[in-house]
Design a protein around this motif. Structure first.
Motif, PDB file in Angstrom:
ATOM      1  N   GLN A  95       0.660  -1.800   0.318  1.00  0.00           N
ATOM      2  CA  GLN A  95      -0.048   0.019   0.549  1.00  0.00           C
ATOM      3  C   GLN A  95       0.546   1.503  -0.694  1.00  0.00           C
ATOM      4  O   GLN A  95       0.280   2.399  -0.299  1.00  0.00           O
ATOM      5  CB  GLN A  95      -1.167   0.618   1.238  1.00  0.00           C
ATOM      6  CG  GLN A  95      -1.892  -1.173   0.902  1.00  0.00           C
ATOM      7  CD  GLN A  95      -2.286  -1.443   2.858  1.00  0.00           C
ATOM      8  OE1 GLN A  95      -2.864  -0.248   2.792  1.00  0.00           O
ATOM      9  NE2 GLN A  95      -3.273  -2.927   3.134  1.00  0.00           N
ATOM     10  N   VAL A  96       2.213   1.008   0.409  1.00  0.00           N
ATOM     11  CA  VAL A  96       2.712   2.270   0.888  1.00  0.00           C
ATOM     12  C   VAL A  96       4.074   1.804   0.597  1.00  0.00           C
ATOM     13  O   VAL A  96       5.022   0.338   0.641  1.00  0.00           O
ATOM     14  CB  VAL A  96       3.110   2.281   2.489  1.00  0.00           C
ATOM     15  CG1 VAL A  96       4.314   4.165   2.360  1.00  0.00           C
ATOM     16  CG2 VAL A  96       1.716   3.025   2.637  1.00  0.00           C
ATOM     17  N   LEU A  97       4.897   2.958  -0.657  1.00  0.00           N
ATOM     18  CA  LEU A  97       5.926   2.708  -1.279  1.00  0.00           C
ATOM     19  C   LEU A  97       7.088   4.010  -0.950  1.00  0.00           C
ATOM     20  O   LEU A  97       6.270   4.873  -1.935  1.00  0.00           O
ATOM     21  CB  LEU A  97       5.940   2.242  -2.916  1.00  0.00           C
ATOM     22  CG  LEU A  97       7.696   2.200  -3.648  1.00  0.00           C
ATOM     23  CD1 LEU A  97       8.522   0.926  -3.021  1.00  0.00           C
ATOM     24  CD2 LEU A  97       7.459   1.432  -5.042  1.00  0.00           C
ATOM     25  N   SER A  98       7.436   4.319  -0.468  1.00  0.00           N
ATOM     26  CA  SER A  98       8.267   5.445  -0.433  1.00  0.00           C
ATOM     27  C   SER A  98       9.740   4.736  -0.124  1.00  0.00           C
ATOM     28  O   SER A  98      10.502   4.523   0.771  1.00  0.00           O
ATOM     29  CB  SER A  98       7.892   5.786   1.652  1.00  0.00           C
ATOM     30  OG  SER A  98       8.836   7.022   1.853  1.00  0.00           O
ATOM     31  N   LEU A  99      10.514   5.521  -1.033  1.00  0.00           N
ATOM     32  CA  LEU A  99      12.059   5.317  -1.152  1.00  0.00           C
ATOM     33  C   LEU A  99      13.180   6.520  -1.659  1.00  0.00           C
ATOM     34  O   LEU A  99      13.573   7.190  -2.121  1.00  0.00           O
ATOM     35  CB  LEU A  99      12.254   4.741  -2.891  1.00  0.00           C
ATOM     36  CG  LEU A  99      11.727   3.307  -2.688  1.00  0.00           C
ATOM     37  CD1 LEU A  99      11.847   2.777  -4.384  1.00  0.00           C
ATOM     38  CD2 LEU A  99      12.161   2.295  -2.160  1.00  0.00           C
ATOM     39  N   LEU A 120       0.043   5.122  -1.974  1.00  0.00           N
ATOM     40  CA  LEU A 120       0.967   6.065  -2.164  1.00  0.00           C
ATOM     41  C   LEU A 120       2.613   5.653  -2.807  1.00  0.00           C
ATOM     42  O   LEU A 120       2.779   4.320  -2.149  1.00  0.00           O
ATOM     43  CB  LEU A 120       1.838   6.665  -0.588  1.00  0.00           C
ATOM     44  CG  LEU A 120       2.287   7.910  -0.074  1.00  0.00           C
ATOM     45  CD1 LEU A 120       1.854   8.359   1.382  1.00  0.00           C
ATOM     46  CD2 LEU A 120       3.750   7.312  -0.830  1.00  0.00           C
ATOM     47  N   VAL A 121       2.862   6.155  -3.404  1.00  0.00           N
ATOM     48  CA  VAL A 121       4.823   6.273  -4.003  1.00  0.00           C
ATOM     49  C   VAL A 121       4.737   7.669  -4.231  1.00  0.00           C
ATOM     50  O   VAL A 121       4.473   8.743  -4.593  1.00  0.00           O
ATOM     51  CB  VAL A 121       4.249   6.131  -5.496  1.00  0.00           C
ATOM     52  CG1 VAL A 121       5.949   5.850  -6.221  1.00  0.00           C
ATOM     53  CG2 VAL A 121       3.835   4.533  -5.615  1.00  0.00           C
ATOM     54  N   ASP A 122       5.921   7.664  -3.131  1.00  0.00           N
ATOM     55  CA  ASP A 122       7.129   8.772  -3.017  1.00  0.00           C
ATOM     56  C   ASP A 122       8.577   8.536  -3.328  1.00  0.00           C
ATOM     57  O   ASP A 122       9.350   7.392  -2.265  1.00  0.00           O
ATOM     58  CB  ASP A 122       7.361   9.321  -1.289  1.00  0.00           C
ATOM     59  CG  ASP A 122       8.139   9.984  -1.143  1.00  0.00           C
ATOM     60  OD1 ASP A 122       8.611  10.603  -1.960  1.00  0.00           O
ATOM     61  OD2 ASP A 122       7.715  11.016  -0.204  1.00  0.00           O
TER      62      ASP A 122
END
Length: 966
Positions: A95-99, A120-122
């Protein structure tokens, strides 16, 4: 990232999924495959073990507590590099991909949204390149937040973005995205935050924004948007932050904006908005920040501004506002920061203004003329928080209030360029936090108080151009943080205290034009950081110190001190020679007579002189050899520094400097970045077409057949960091005008910087006017066209708050249609600071074009300096003569010559004789007068460039509207 993760927590659905062990292994496999494609220099992923049955305990991995499937991957700031691998597609319940804040390269994986649960993609703050793929938003599922901010993305914003109906947050800021906004951008009805700032987007802002009922934050600053603000903006009733700054928007503010009652921050600076500040602005009661600076707002400040009782920052600077400060402003009880500088405000500053508890006040460059500087009560708590007070460039009179020491928090005090008189109050020493003190260009008298030793935080002391007397206090050495000291153009006497040598941080010192005497303290050679030094026009004597910065200072730094001696001033110091050998007069021999003794005496002295001469010659030869070897080494180093760019055609220039320091970053704002002959010929000596104070210019051809000019900057030791360099170059790249040379792109490494410009084959104005081999002669009509075009180009620069600093005929290029284009504008923005010494060293070739202000090293340089140079260019075009011409027995200054001829009623005799009477006298004489006005010695007498354009259009004869062919 925290905000994005909060979104995830808000919007994450409750899932109930079977806990199949095979599914756990699928998550493990996907993450291990992803890890294999990465570089992990800090071993942040050391806990990722392929033998584990579940990744839920791995660093950066979060699992759903019920299903034990991976729901979030948060690896922000892990210093990871490599590509974002497709292995992540195995995380079916992610559900959340934050790199963010890593060094990922390559392009954006278009298949990520196939993860149907992804919300969410960051990927912000990486080095991703290429365009944003259309496919990314064609299958966006439940995606609610996406951020690609601070990468190297280019191309257009995909139209498919409008199909992601669930999107609430979109952040594509700080990239190189271009083209127009997709017309369907406002179809995202659930959009709450849209940030597209710091890109190259253009065109008008599309209509339909009134549909954004949920929009809270809209940031479009630092792009190339044109036209007006959409009238429908008032429909965004929940909008809290609106930022359209640094674009090319124009017109009046739409009345619908008065509906934005929820708005807390409104930033519109750096555009071309006109008209008065609307009275309805006072209805935006929740405003905390209002920035309308650097526009063309006129008329009085509306009284309704006093209704903004939540306002804490107000910036109305660099407009054309007139009238007084409205009394109603005293109701802005939360106001902390106010900037009204560079307007046409007048009257007096009301006493309540200094009782509002402000932290920063800037009212410089206005027309405040009435009354003295208000007295400051040392007992009032309203003043205790004041940190910045700038009242410079007005017409205040009277003395500095003795209670000024009560401003205990003051960090910047600038009262320069007023009519302040009296002595510097001794209470000035109580300002322990003061960082900058500028009282220059006033009528202050008396001595510099010894209490100045209390300014322990002082970095810059500017007291030049006053009537100060007495000695320089020895206590000045207690100001140990001083980096700049300017006491020039006063009446200071006595010797220079050796205590100044204790100011080890000093970089700039100017004591010129005083009545100082004595010798220069030899201890000054210990000032290892000193960059500029001037003690000219004093009464100093004795030998100049040797060593340190004294080995490199120019003679002008010590000129007009006739009793100084040393190699710098080419004046030998008297020295004690060894006594000549005296022969015994009583000795026997044929040569023992008096005449024989005198001959021997002269011969011995001659031998000693010869030895001294031979020794000096040897030292000179050794110096020449050493300098030659250093130059060869420097050229070798420069060729090595250019080597990363000197590759064969087809090489990849997009490698990140963080990955490989030998490769740089090549960016073209439009078109292809490949060179037809390969980069190995790019900086070839045969392709050189010009040189200037900032670099060498070469001509080359792009793969698509376009000719471009490449400027190799030779100020690499002064160029800012890569981030600052790219920000300034992007700003210059946005400067598009028919009378400005277009900046097409740039190249960066830490040791080599290139600027890529459009190429104009016809060459410079200097070449057309003064090259004796040119057969064509510019007609009067062509010259008038050039004058008007230069004025329009310069007016546009000033409207965008860019000062050229280096205007001269070699920096004005002429295109094939005879239209002038101003080049080399804004290059001083690449310097770490606009220091006079640095500027003068870079524009020393502009002899005759430089305004008198440049001689005053700390006088604030403004657009009026450009107007002076423009005036000289006008006279150069009309007369055909150079600004300064050296005759056999005389030096002719063009400006003085024309002014003298005008006073004698012989202005027509100044017109270029090559025109043979083929000119319109009713145009030429007014143009000459305009040129002289622009070149006035007093900056305030010079008109603004917008006024110059209007005057020229009035001067132009209606019958001459048809331009001649060239």
């Amino acid at each position: 990232m925290q905000f994005g993760y909060f979104l995830f927590l808000l919007f994450a659905p409750i899932l109930v999924i079977s806990t199949d062990p095979a599914a756990f292994n699928d998550d493990v496999l996907g993450l291990i495959v992803f890890k294999e494609g990465l570089k992990d220099p800090k071993a942040m992923l050391s806990s990722w073990n392929e033998d584990d049955e579940t990744p839920c305990n791995w660093v950066g991995v979060k699992c759903d507590p019920t299903t034990r499937r991976v729901s979030a991957l948060v690896l922000d700031g892990f210093s990871l590099s490599g590509h974002i691998d497709r292995g992540l597609l195995r995380l079916q319940f992610l559900q959340v991909l934050s790199l963010s804040r890593n060094n990922f390269t390559g392009t954006i994986t278009p298949d990520l949204p196939r993860l149907w649960s992804l919300q969410l993609v960051d990927l912000s703050e990486n080095n991703l390149s290429g365009s944003i793929p259309q496919e990314f938003f064609q299958q966006c599922g439940s995606l609610r937040s996406v951020s690609f901010a601070r990468n190297n993305l280019s191309g257009k914003i995909p139209d498919s973005l409008s199909s992601c109906s669930m999107l609430a947050t979109v952040n594509f800021s700080h990239n190189q995205l271009s083209g127009e906004l997709p017309s369907g951008i406002w179809y995202l009805r659930g959009l709450q935050t849209l940030d597209l700032s710091n890109n190259l987007l253009e065109g008008e802002i599309p209509e339909g924004i009134e549909n954004q009922n949920d929009l809270r934050e809209l940031s479009l600053q630092e792009n190339r948007f044109i036209g007006r603000i959409p009238e429908g903006i008032g429909g965004c009733l929940l909008l809290k932050s609106l930022d359209f700054s640094d674009n090319f928007l124009s017109g009046r503010l739409p009345d619908s904006m008065q509906k934005l009652s929820s708005c807390t921050s409104l930033s519109l600076q750096g555009n071309s908005f006109t008209g008065g500040i609307p009275d309805w602005i006072g209805g935006l009661k929740n405003l905390e920040i209002l920035d309308l600076s650097a526009n063309s707002f006129s008329d009085w400040i509306p009284k309704s501004i006093g209704n903004l009782d939540s306002l804490n920052k107000l910036n109305l600077s660099r407009n054309q506002l007139t009238g007084n400060l409205p009394e109603s402003m005293s109701n802005c009880i939360k106001l902390l920061d106010i900037d009204m500088s560079h307007n046409k405000l007048s009257g007096h500053i009301p006493s309540w203004f200094f009782k509002m508890g402000l932290k920063s006040i800037s009212l410089s460059w206005n027309n405040f003329t009435k009354g003295n500087i208000p007295a400051l009560s040392s007992t009032s708590t309203s003043y205790f928080g004041l940190q910045v007070l700038d009242l410079s460039s007005n017409a205040f009179s009277g003395g500095l209030p003795s209670s000024i020491g009560g401003l205990s928090s003051l960090q910047v005090l600038n009262m320069s360029t007023n009519n302040i008189s009296g002595a510097i109050p001794v209470s000035i020493g109580e300002l322990k936090s003061l960082f900058i003190l500028d009282l220059s260009d006033n009528k202050i008298n008396g001595s510099i108080p010894s209490e100045i030793e209390g300014l322990i935080s002082l970095s810059e002391l500017r007291l030049q151009r006053n009537f100060l007397t007495g000695r320089i206090p020895t206590q000045i050495d207690k100001c140990s943080s001083l980096t700049s000291l300017n006491l020039s153009h006063n009446k200071l006497a006595g010797s220079i205290p050796s205590a100044i040598a204790n100011l080890h941080n000093l970089q700039h010192m100017d004591l010129s034009w005083n009545e100082l005497s004595g010798s220069l303290p030899k201890e000054l050679t210990n000032l290892s950081r000193l960059f500029s030094f001037n003690v000219s026009y004093n009464h100093l004597h004795g030998e100049l110190p040797v060593g340190g910065f004294f080995n490199t200072i120019p003679p002008s730094s010590v000129s007009a001190n006739p009793l100084l001696c040393g190699s710098i001033v080419n004046h030998s110091c008297p020295s004690v020679h060894p006594k000549p050998i005296v022969l015994n007069p009583n000795s026997s021999g044929s040569n023992s007579g008096p005449s024989s003794q005198n001959r021997r005496h002269k011969k011995v002295i001659l031998s000693i002189s010869a030895l001294i001469a031979i020794g000096a010659a040897a030292l000179i030869i050794t110096g020449v050899v050493a300098i030659t070897l250093l130059n060869m080494h420097a050229r070798h180093s420069m060729s090595r520094s250019a080597a990363p760019f000197a590759l064969s055609g087809g090489e990849d220039y997009s490698c990140s400097p963080q990955n490989d320091p030998n490769y740089g970053k090549l960016v073209m704002f439009t078109g292809d970045a490949e060179f037809a002959d390969g980069a190995h010929n790019l900086l070839n000596k045969d392709n050189e077409i010009g040189r200037g104070g900032f670099g060498v210019v070469y001509h080359t051809i792009l793969r698509d057949g376009r000719s471009v000019a490449i400027k190799k900057l030779t100020v690499s030791s002064l160029v800012k960091s890569q981030e600052d360099f790219e920000r300034e170059v992007k700003t210059l790249g946005k400067m598009r005008h028919q009378n400005l040379v277009a900046l097409e792109g740039y190249y960066w490494t830490s040791s080599l910087q290139l600027l890529i410009y459009e190429y104009l084959s016809r060459g410079s104005l200097h070449k057309l006017l003064h090259d004796e081999n040119k057969k064509a002669i510019l007609s009067w009509r062509q010259r008038f066209k050039i004058i008007l075009g230069m004025a329009k180009g310069l007016a546009h620069l000033h409207q965008m708050n860019i000062i050229h600093y280096n205007l001269k005929s070699t920096n004005v290029l002429i295109d094939c249609s005879g239209e002038p284009k101003i080049g080399d504008f804004g290059l001083v923005r690449l310097l770490p600071m606009l220091d006079h010494c640095v500027l003068s060293s870079k524009i020393q070739s502009a002899l005759g074009y430089m305004a008198p202000e440049f001689a005053c090293r700390t006088v604030k340089i403004t657009e009026k300096c450009d107007i002076y140079g423009f005036g000289i260019l006008v006279l150069e075009l009309v007369t055909g003569k150079r600004p300064v011409e050296y005759m056999e027995d005389d030096v002719v200054v063009l400006c003085d010559m024309v002014r003298g001829a005008l006073e004698e009623g012989k202005a027509d005799q100044c017109i270029d004789p090559r025109l043979l009477g083929n000119f319109a006298a009713e145009e030429a004489i007014p143009v000459i007068k305009l040129g002289l006005i622009c070149a006035s010695q007093v900056p305030s007498n010079r008109p603004d460039m917008a006024e110059v354009v209007n005057i020229l259009e009035l001067i132009q004869c209606p019958s001459e509207g048809q331009e001649e062919t060239e």
